[in-house]
Scaffold this active site. Structure first.
Site, short mmCIF file in Angstrom:
data_model
loop_
_atom_site.label_atom_id
_atom_site.label_comp_id
_atom_site.label_asym_id
_atom_site.label_seq_id
_atom_site.Cartn_x
_atom_site.Cartn_y
_atom_site.Cartn_z
N ARG A 269 0.24 3.96 19.01
CA ARG A 269 -0.48 3.91 17.59
C ARG A 269 -1.84 3.81 17.71
O ARG A 269 -2.67 3.47 16.97
CB ARG A 269 0.01 2.45 16.87
CG ARG A 269 0.26 1.38 17.77
CD ARG A 269 1.04 0.33 17.11
NE ARG A 269 1.21 -0.93 17.74
CZ ARG A 269 2.13 -1.18 18.75
NH1 ARG A 269 2.93 -0.18 18.97
NH2 ARG A 269 2.37 -2.12 19.59
N GLU A 354 3.22 -2.99 13.52
CA GLU A 354 3.91 -2.83 14.88
C GLU A 354 3.10 -3.44 16.01
O GLU A 354 4.00 -4.18 16.92
CB GLU A 354 4.13 -1.32 15.33
CG GLU A 354 5.04 -1.04 16.30
CD GLU A 354 5.45 0.71 16.38
OE1 GLU A 354 6.24 1.12 15.90
OE2 GLU A 354 4.53 1.16 17.15
N HIS A 385 -3.38 1.23 -11.80
CA HIS A 385 -2.39 1.46 -12.88
C HIS A 385 -1.07 1.16 -12.44
O HIS A 385 -0.07 1.70 -13.05
CB HIS A 385 -2.71 2.87 -13.09
CG HIS A 385 -3.97 3.27 -14.25
ND1 HIS A 385 -3.98 2.73 -15.36
CD2 HIS A 385 -5.19 3.50 -13.38
CE1 HIS A 385 -5.46 3.25 -15.92
NE2 HIS A 385 -6.06 3.31 -14.68
#
Ligand code: F6P
Length: 539
Positions: A269, A354, A385
């Site tokens: 990562r 993670e 919204h």
């Protein structure tokens, strides 16, 4: 690494006491005209962080900074930059900062190895490759220039490079880059439907070169290519690999000359700065890829050298800990007001969850405090919204990070002004709300007051960038990476392994033959057996 239980520090106890004395943003701003100036921080011309709209005062901040000291954060940062094997369960260093190191000094692992020669060699290889592909000199099996690149990878071998490629699309050159990650056949099929095999290059991106999803998609892509070319010789021109596992790359049939290496000290990562970033470089050009690295390097210097009270990653991490461990927040929202950053929340979900979704400390003991909360978000006004109502008036405390560039790559009328106005309006409304008195003064119906009343006091950070450029984006991403590190260090957990996801992978391999072959499901639990039976019935 220090292995101090944060909950046993004096600072932790003091923070618990402080948390019992609620703070109110409107009052904090009214009482201190210097608050916005004092609670903001810049990183050169790259980033500005305004953290004044947080439920903190000087006492809270000082005590959080004490927590950092008492849990040994200083020593932990040094262990990180000294290349010690702080990923202890895998006996690996966490050294992705070397990938973006722009100085001439060595970057040395704890065993004395300077990794810079190998880092520079791969960068050189990436540069030549990018120039050949982007310049049309790397040709496909019919002799035509490559027009499309498909990155096949998952998790850290997909999320970062996909997110950055999307964010930096305004810089995209001639080559289009696509990303296939899911093992769902729809992903590859739909992507390939648009492409011509003779001008498509596949990048198989996998640190281990064993991930089921990636290898399955890579084999399917290889079949598609070979079927069109009529011979396996075409593979060499159409497949390259990004990996640490040269044996597996060769086994797949990719010439290891066409493999771009990285190393076990690069966590999945945190790998977009490595060869895993090749699709980014192919999209925006190698020079701009280097600018991305420079931005991250600028943040690395800041993180390593700035005092904690003026250190962006440290402050963001401490403020996050304040909400998570002392004010009871279960999640935080990342809200980029930039359409290009639409994959940033997904990327950060892996980086944060993670890493810090752990319940055992570095001594192997169950933690007696919360670790990572949930990260989620959406770009621009779309979120407004959708889920903002819950942040404004729901029952949970959800700290938000607003991310806003001052300039847009797409100057369309007054659209960027509108986008910026919306972003600032949201953080303001969240912080200061609207009282009954204000509503009455506006002539609101008495019966509607309880519903329209907005108590405010919802905290947020605002991160401003001049523009989303390779450099500023690099700095922003490194900021979040270091925030993750600081939080993991203070929580006394190992942030760089992910054993939890392994069990699911193993179980999938057990279940596959129950679906594809005649494997008996008898040993499985009753629920899974019934689900398998229904799936087979409907197949
Ligand atoms: O690059 P690889 O080895 O295919 O792994 C992909 C991803 O799988 C994981 O190991 C777990 O999901 C991630 O940490 C990693 O980014």
């Amino acid at each position: 690494m220090n292995r101090i239980n944060p909950a046993q520090t004096q600072a932790w106890q003091q923070l618990l006491e402080l948390a019992a004395q609620p703070l109110e943003l409107a009052r904090l701003f009214a009482e201190d005209s210097t608050r916005s100036r004092r609670y903001s921080l810049g990183l050169g011309q790259s980033l500005k962080l305004d953290y004044s709209k947080n439920l903190i005062d000087d006492r809270v901040l000082e005590t959080l900074l004490m927590l950092a000291e008492q849990t040994g954060l200083r020593g932990n940062i040094e262990s990180l930059f000294n290349g010690e094997a702080i990923n202890s369960t895998e006996q690996r260093a966490v050294f992705h900062m070397a990938l973006r190191h722009r100085g001439d000094e060595p970057m040395t692992l704890a065993d004395g190895t300077d990794v810079m020669p190998q880092v520079k060699a791969v960068l050189g290889q990436m540069k030549c490759f990018c120039e050949a592909v982007r310049g049309g000199r790397w040709t496909g099996f019919e002799g035509g220039a490559i027009t499309d690149v498909v990155n096949i990878g998952i998790g850290g071998s997909d999320l970062g490079s996909y997110m950055v490629t999307e964010a930096l699309k305004p810089y995209q050159g001639r080559v289009r880059v696509h990303f296939v990650s899911n093992v769902d056949g729809a992903h590859l099929t739909q992507t390939l439907a648009e492409l011509s095999p003779a001008t498509t290059l596949f990048i198989v991106a996998s640190k281990t070169f064993t991930s089921q999803e990636t290898m399955t998609n890579a084999f399917a892509a290889r079949e598609w290519l070979v079927a069109a070319a009529g011979h396996e010789g075409a593979i060499a021109k159409h497949f390259v690999a990004l990996s640490t596992n040269s044996a597996k790359v060769a086994e797949f049939g990719i010439d290891t000359d066409n493999m771009f290496a990285f190393w076990d000290w690069v966590g999945g990562r945190f790998s977009l700065w490595s060869a895993i970033g090749l699709p980014i470089a192919l999209s925006i050009g190698f020079e701009r890829f280097e600018q991305l690295l420079s931005g991250a390097w600028e943040m690395d210097q800041h993180f390593r050298n700035a005092p904690f009270e003026a250190n962006m990653p440290v402050l963001l991490a401490l403020i996050g800990i304040w909400y998570r461990n002392f004010l009871g927040s279960a999640s935080e929202a990342v809200l980029p007001y930039d359409q290009g950053l639409h994959r940033l929340p997904a990327y950060l979900q892996q980086a944060v969850m993670e890493s810090n979704g752990k319940s055992v400390d570095r001594n192997g003991q169950p933690v007696n405090y919360d670790t990572s909360g949930i990260v989620w978000g959406e770009s621009g006004t779309n979120g407004q919204h959708s889920f903002y109502q819950l942040i404004h008036q729901g029952t949970q405390l959800i700290p938000c990070d607003f991310i806003l560039p001052a300039q847009s790559h797409y100057p369309l009328g007054d659209q960027h002004a509108k986008l910026m106005a919306n972003c600032l309006a949201q953080s303001r409304a969240l912080a200061f709300g609207q009282s009954e008195q204000e509503l009455r003064a506006q002539g609101e119906l008495e019966a509607l007051l309880p519903f329209k009343m907005h108590k405010g006091n919802n905290p947020s950070n605002t991160l401003l960038l001049p523009k989303v450029t390779p450099h500023t984006l690099g700095a922003l991403l490194a900021l979040y990476e270091h925030k993750v590190f600081v939080q993991g260090a203070i929580w006394n957990i190992f942030s760089f392994d992910q054993w939890g996801v392994e069990l699911g992978k193993k179980q999938a391999n057990v279940l596959l033959p129950c679906l594809t072959g005649g494997q008996d499901a008898a040993g499985l639990d009753a629920s899974t057996r019934a689900l398998l039976a229904q799936l087979k019935d409907w197949a």
